[in-house]
Design a protein around this motif. Sequence first.
Motif, PDB file in Angstrom:
ATOM      1  N   VAL A  52       0.864  -1.178   0.000  1.00 57.15           N
ATOM      2  CA  VAL A  52       0.000   0.000   0.000  1.00 57.15           C
ATOM      3  C   VAL A  52       0.904   1.232   0.000  1.00 57.15           C
ATOM      4  N   SER A  53       0.889   1.966  -1.096  1.00 52.16           N
ATOM      5  CA  SER A  53       1.761   3.138  -1.231  1.00 52.16           C
ATOM      6  C   SER A  53       1.084   4.402  -0.732  1.00 52.16           C
ATOM      7  N   ALA A  54       1.871   5.256  -0.085  1.00 50.72           N
ATOM      8  CA  ALA A  54       1.443   6.601   0.310  1.00 50.72           C
ATOM      9  C   ALA A  54       2.744   7.358   0.447  1.00 50.72           C
ATOM     10  N   SER A  55       3.151   8.034  -0.641  1.00 50.42           N
ATOM     11  CA  SER A  55       4.524   8.513  -0.664  1.00 50.42           C
ATOM     12  C   SER A  55       4.725   9.722  -1.564  1.00 50.42           C
ATOM     13  N   VAL A  75      -1.553  -1.222  -4.150  1.00 52.56           N
ATOM     14  CA  VAL A  75      -2.660  -0.330  -3.786  1.00 52.56           C
ATOM     15  C   VAL A  75      -2.106   1.082  -3.687  1.00 52.56           C
ATOM     16  N   LEU A  76      -2.590   1.971  -4.541  1.00 53.88           N
ATOM     17  CA  LEU A  76      -2.090   3.348  -4.557  1.00 53.88           C
ATOM     18  C   LEU A  76      -3.058   4.235  -3.788  1.00 53.88           C
ATOM     19  N   LEU A 112      -1.951  -6.336 -10.341  1.00 53.38           N
ATOM     20  CA  LEU A 112      -3.077  -5.409 -10.359  1.00 53.38           C
ATOM     21  C   LEU A 112      -2.614  -4.114  -9.699  1.00 53.38           C
ATOM     22  N   ASN A 113      -2.888  -2.993 -10.356  1.00 51.10           N
ATOM     23  CA  ASN A 113      -2.627  -1.685  -9.747  1.00 51.10           C
ATOM     24  C   ASN A 113      -3.970  -1.039  -9.460  1.00 51.10           C
ATOM     25  N   ILE A 114      -4.335  -0.988  -8.176  1.00 51.73           N
ATOM     26  CA  ILE A 114      -5.638  -0.430  -7.827  1.00 51.73           C
ATOM     27  C   ILE A 114      -5.451   0.777  -6.912  1.00 51.73           C
ATOM     28  N   ALA A 135      -8.204  -0.520 -11.547  1.00 51.61           N
ATOM     29  CA  ALA A 135      -9.478  -0.279 -10.875  1.00 51.61           C
ATOM     30  C   ALA A 135      -9.335   0.838  -9.847  1.00 51.61           C
ATOM     31  N   VAL A 136     -10.452   1.515  -9.588  1.00 52.94           N
ATOM     32  CA  VAL A 136     -10.534   2.434  -8.451  1.00 52.94           C
ATOM     33  C   VAL A 136     -11.499   1.783  -7.470  1.00 52.94           C
TER      34      VAL A 136
END
Length: 285
Positions: free
Chosen positions: A165-168, A203-204, A222-224, A265-266
């Motif tokens: 899970v990215s937050a950067s 997960v972005l 998967l990039n969601i 996907a969102v």
Amino acid sequence: MSWFKRDKPADEKLPKVENGERRVRTEGLWQKCEGCRQITWKKNLEANWNVCPKCGAHSRIDAVTRLKLLLDGGEYVQFDTGLRSSDPLGFVDSKPYHERLRGMQQATHLGDALISAAGTLDGRPIQICAMESRFIGGSMGSVVGEMIARAIERALERRTPLVIVSASGGARMQEGAISLMQMAKISAALMRLDEARLPYISVLTDPTTGGVTASFAMLGDLNIAEPGALIGFAGPRVIEQTIRQKLPEGFQRSEFLLKHGMLDAVVPRLELKSYISRALKFFVA
Ligand SMILES: [Zn+2]
């Protein structure tokens, strides 16, 4: 004359103090939603995983909350909690990097901008990394890179799926080229995961930018992304100046990127766990 002049500022000061007191009393109890501008009781917001009950806008959650959201019973085992940056460049900006690190470690109770953990998601064992955007903007330096690389190695050893899970804000300036090298290191490790036919779900979340977007955040099977998340490489002003064009509305937000084929996907936060669970069932069977 001079008396009046002195009286007026004194009168003006009174309501200011009252406002100040009022602000102190309610501080932390209410939060204004960035989406609908309505005020929500913070406890209601937190009970809904920081998704506005009125308009559905997603406010940020920290790495610990993220793991509680995704893992069964909110339970997990942490890894590599003792890793610390050695401040290889002896970097100093407004204050020395090692002091900044110490301050952040005390404020967040984390060693660096990421929690690496193992747990189960709907009964399936997974390796999971959650970035912490409060820790120097969730920036990626040597420790974040090493923790992710080790998580990938554990996924390979135990043959489990990986979720990051990215937050950067991107690569960590204070570690210079060493931060940039993490992009190649993690990407190479992910290649081995791919060769072992183990799924990686990226997960972005808000925000995912810079070197993180340019490496592992976009390398998932998967990039969601969460709704309304800021996702991009360079900031909009830099791009506008380079291409000399006005950027379209909603540029660098999840929904725009989905429409233009950059995401698979969102997924709303409250559906994230069941979505990942279904995806893993599809990949692993
Ligand atoms: Zn709202």
